[in-house]
Write a protein that holds these residues in place. Structure first.
Motif, PDB file in Angstrom:
ATOM      1  N   ILE A   1      14.099   1.098 -19.434  1.00 24.17           N
ATOM      2  CA  ILE A   1      13.809  -0.171 -18.737  1.00 24.17           C
ATOM      3  C   ILE A   1      13.226  -1.203 -19.716  1.00 24.17           C
ATOM      4  CG2 ILE A   1      12.279  -1.230 -17.006  1.00 24.17           C
ATOM      5  CD1 ILE A   1      12.639   1.498 -15.413  1.00 24.17           C
ATOM      6  N   ASP A   2      12.239  -0.770 -20.501  1.00 22.58           N
ATOM      7  CA  ASP A   2      11.534  -1.714 -21.391  1.00 22.58           C
ATOM      8  C   ASP A   2      12.342  -2.111 -22.626  1.00 22.58           C
ATOM      9  OD1 ASP A   2       9.396  -1.917 -19.786  1.00 22.58           O
ATOM     10  OD2 ASP A   2       8.026  -0.733 -21.013  1.00 22.58           O
TER      11      ASP A   2
ATOM     12  N   TRP B   1      21.137  -8.450 -11.680  1.00 19.97           N
ATOM     13  CA  TRP B   1      19.858  -7.796 -11.377  1.00 19.97           C
ATOM     14  C   TRP B   1      19.737  -7.487  -9.897  1.00 19.97           C
ATOM     15  CZ3 TRP B   1      17.272  -5.285 -14.878  1.00 19.97           C
ATOM     16  CH2 TRP B   1      17.585  -5.575 -16.203  1.00 19.97           C
TER      17      TRP B   1
ATOM     18  N   MET C   1      17.016  -2.113 -21.498  1.00 17.34           N
ATOM     19  CA  MET C   1      17.285  -3.226 -20.572  1.00 17.34           C
ATOM     20  C   MET C   1      16.523  -4.479 -21.011  1.00 17.34           C
ATOM     21  SD  MET C   1      17.136  -1.322 -16.897  1.00 17.34           S
ATOM     22  CE  MET C   1      18.666  -1.055 -16.016  1.00 17.34           C
TER      23      MET C   1
ATOM     24  N   TYR D   1      19.220  -3.693  -8.730  1.00 17.54           N
ATOM     25  CA  TYR D   1      18.135  -3.278  -7.828  1.00 17.54           C
ATOM     26  C   TYR D   1      18.703  -2.590  -6.582  1.00 17.54           C
ATOM     27  CZ  TYR D   1      14.988  -6.109 -10.739  1.00 17.54           C
ATOM     28  OH  TYR D   1      14.271  -6.618 -11.795  1.00 17.54           O
TER      29      TYR D   1
ATOM     30  N   CYS E   1      11.105   4.636 -18.351  1.00 14.77           N
ATOM     31  CA  CYS E   1      10.343   3.441 -18.763  1.00 14.77           C
ATOM     32  C   CYS E   1      10.859   2.912 -20.102  1.00 14.77           C
ATOM     33  CB  CYS E   1       8.850   3.759 -18.863  1.00 14.77           C
ATOM     34  SG  CYS E   1       8.070   3.907 -17.260  1.00 14.77           S
TER      35      CYS E   1
ATOM     36  N   LEU F   1      20.212   4.933 -17.032  1.00 18.36           N
ATOM     37  CA  LEU F   1      18.950   5.208 -16.334  1.00 18.36           C
ATOM     38  C   LEU F   1      19.177   6.158 -15.149  1.00 18.36           C
ATOM     39  CD1 LEU F   1      15.907   4.574 -15.809  1.00 18.36           C
ATOM     40  CD2 LEU F   1      16.642   2.568 -14.518  1.00 18.36           C
TER      41      LEU F   1
ATOM     42  N   SER G   1      23.141  -4.832 -19.455  1.00 18.35           N
ATOM     43  CA  SER G   1      22.150  -4.419 -18.446  1.00 18.35           C
ATOM     44  C   SER G   1      22.761  -3.434 -17.460  1.00 18.35           C
ATOM     45  CB  SER G   1      21.618  -5.646 -17.678  1.00 18.35           C
ATOM     46  OG  SER G   1      20.995  -6.529 -18.575  1.00 18.35           O
TER      47      SER G   1
ATOM     48  N   PRO H   1      11.901  -1.897 -11.120  1.00 17.34           N
ATOM     49  CA  PRO H   1      12.481  -0.624 -11.578  1.00 17.34           C
ATOM     50  C   PRO H   1      11.438   0.432 -11.919  1.00 17.34           C
ATOM     51  CG  PRO H   1      12.883  -2.370 -13.190  1.00 17.34           C
ATOM     52  CD  PRO H   1      12.297  -3.018 -11.977  1.00 17.34           C
ATOM     53  N   ILE H   2      10.271  -0.003 -12.453  1.00 19.62           N
ATOM     54  CA  ILE H   2       9.239   0.983 -12.797  1.00 19.62           C
ATOM     55  C   ILE H   2       8.643   1.588 -11.519  1.00 19.62           C
ATOM     56  CG2 ILE H   2       6.949   1.274 -13.848  1.00 19.62           C
ATOM     57  CD1 ILE H   2       7.851  -0.554 -16.091  1.00 19.62           C
TER      58      ILE H   2
ATOM     59  N   ARG I   1      10.004  -6.543 -14.037  1.00 19.67           N
ATOM     60  CA  ARG I   1       9.854  -5.219 -14.643  1.00 19.67           C
ATOM     61  C   ARG I   1       9.241  -4.246 -13.636  1.00 19.67           C
ATOM     62  NH1 ARG I   1       5.363  -3.887 -18.267  1.00 19.67           N
ATOM     63  NH2 ARG I   1       5.959  -2.055 -19.461  1.00 19.67           N
TER      64      ARG I   1
ATOM     65  N   MET J   1      21.737   0.556 -16.814  1.00 18.11           N
ATOM     66  CA  MET J   1      21.412   1.087 -15.480  1.00 18.11           C
ATOM     67  C   MET J   1      22.139   2.413 -15.245  1.00 18.11           C
ATOM     68  SD  MET J   1      22.653  -0.168 -11.761  1.00 18.11           S
ATOM     69  CE  MET J   1      24.253   0.539 -12.161  1.00 18.11           C
TER      70      MET J   1
END
Lengths: 191, 90
Positions: free
Chosen positions: B53-54, A17, B57, A21, B50, A178, A171, B70-71, B67, A175
């Motif tokens: 992410i929700d 994580w 992930m 980030y 979102c 995303l 995860s 990332p949001i 949370r 990413m």
């Protein structure tokens, strides 16, 4: 009454994580660099963007989203203590999708390099190559991680009670998905 | 409402992601991308982000502080991209 009990820490190893980030911040800076540079040379960006293939970019979007969903399915099976064989197959399908992404992207890069496009062609292509090559390398690393998860799943190393490694790799892969969800419309679509 | 959102199956999330991506692509395919549609496209990216992410992930079931990052990242990046797209050309 509480609907769900929230976990204190995100899924998988906490270290991933921190990496996620940091990656988000790095890509975020590049996205903003692209968006604000575009305002300075808007004609150049719009003309250069026409040389990109939106269709292949869109196919890659579908491929990555599908791949992410395959990983979700695999994690779900392991969490529910169901067939590890099927969970491994979902992971293998996700890896196949990753390879399709790489194949399509490689053809796109090859086409651009044949046209003599490189980092110094103009500001648009500098950002295009920086963002897409950087993301491409993340996909390659993601495939290596997924392959490790696949092997571990096949060897029944993940159980219903112990599957931290699987969540960590999953995860990372999400990413990568995303980042592409923002990258594709920003660089290929928005004018 | 919250319980309904928590019960959305992964296949539905997947279909929403595919649909929103297809919609954005179709707008571009039919050459409909202009300043009017920029906020719409940014909004669809936010929704897709979102959902990943929700639900992918799986941060929806984690303490809000994890949370939030990332949001917030997604919101800030997309807002600034939106601001940049409406700035006068240099």
């Amino acid at each position: 009454m509480k609907l769900t009990s929230k976990r204190e820490l995100p899924p998988g190893d906490f270290g991933i994580w921190i990496i996620i980030y940091v990656e988000l911040v790095t890509f975020g800076a590049l996205f903003l660099g692209y968006a604000f540079s575009r305002r300075l040379e808007i004609e150049l960006f719009n003309e250069s963007q026409l040389l990109l293939n939106q269709q292949t970019g869109f196919i890659n979007t579908l491929v990555l989203i599908t791949s992410s969903w395959f990983v979700v399915q695999s994690v779900k099976l392991i969490k529910q203590g169901q067939s590890k064989e099927i969970a491994a197959r979902w992971l293998l399908s996700a890896i196949a999708m990753g390879f399709i992404f790489i194949m399509i992207k490689s053809m796109e890069f090859s086409d651009k390099f044949e046209q003599g496009i490189n980092l110094s062609t103009n500001t648009f292509f500098m950002f295009y190559l920086l963002l897409t090559v950087f993301h491409f390398l993340h996909v390659v690393l993601g495939i290596v991680i997924l392959f490790t998860l696949y092997q571990n799943t096949k060897k029944s190393k993940y159980t219903q009670d112990s599957h931290e490694g699987l969540l960590t790799g999953a995860s990372y892969w999400h990413m990568v998905d995303l980042l592409w969800i923002v990258l594709f419309p920003l660089v290929y679509i928005m004018r | 409402m919250k319980s309904i959102l928590l019960k959305i199956s992964p296949i539905r999330i997947y279909l929403i992601l595919i649909s929103l991506s297809s919609l954005t692509f179709l707008l571009a395919y039919f050459d409909q991308i202009n300043s009017f549609f920029v906020p719409f496209i940014l909004f669809t990216i936010f929704i897709k982000g979102c959902l990943v992410i929700d639900y992918f992930m799986d941060l929806k079931e984690v303490a809000f502080k994890w949370r939030l990052f990332p949001i917030l990242w997604l919101f800030l990046v997309l807002t600034l991209i939106g601001v940049a797209s409406y700035l006068p050309a240099g």
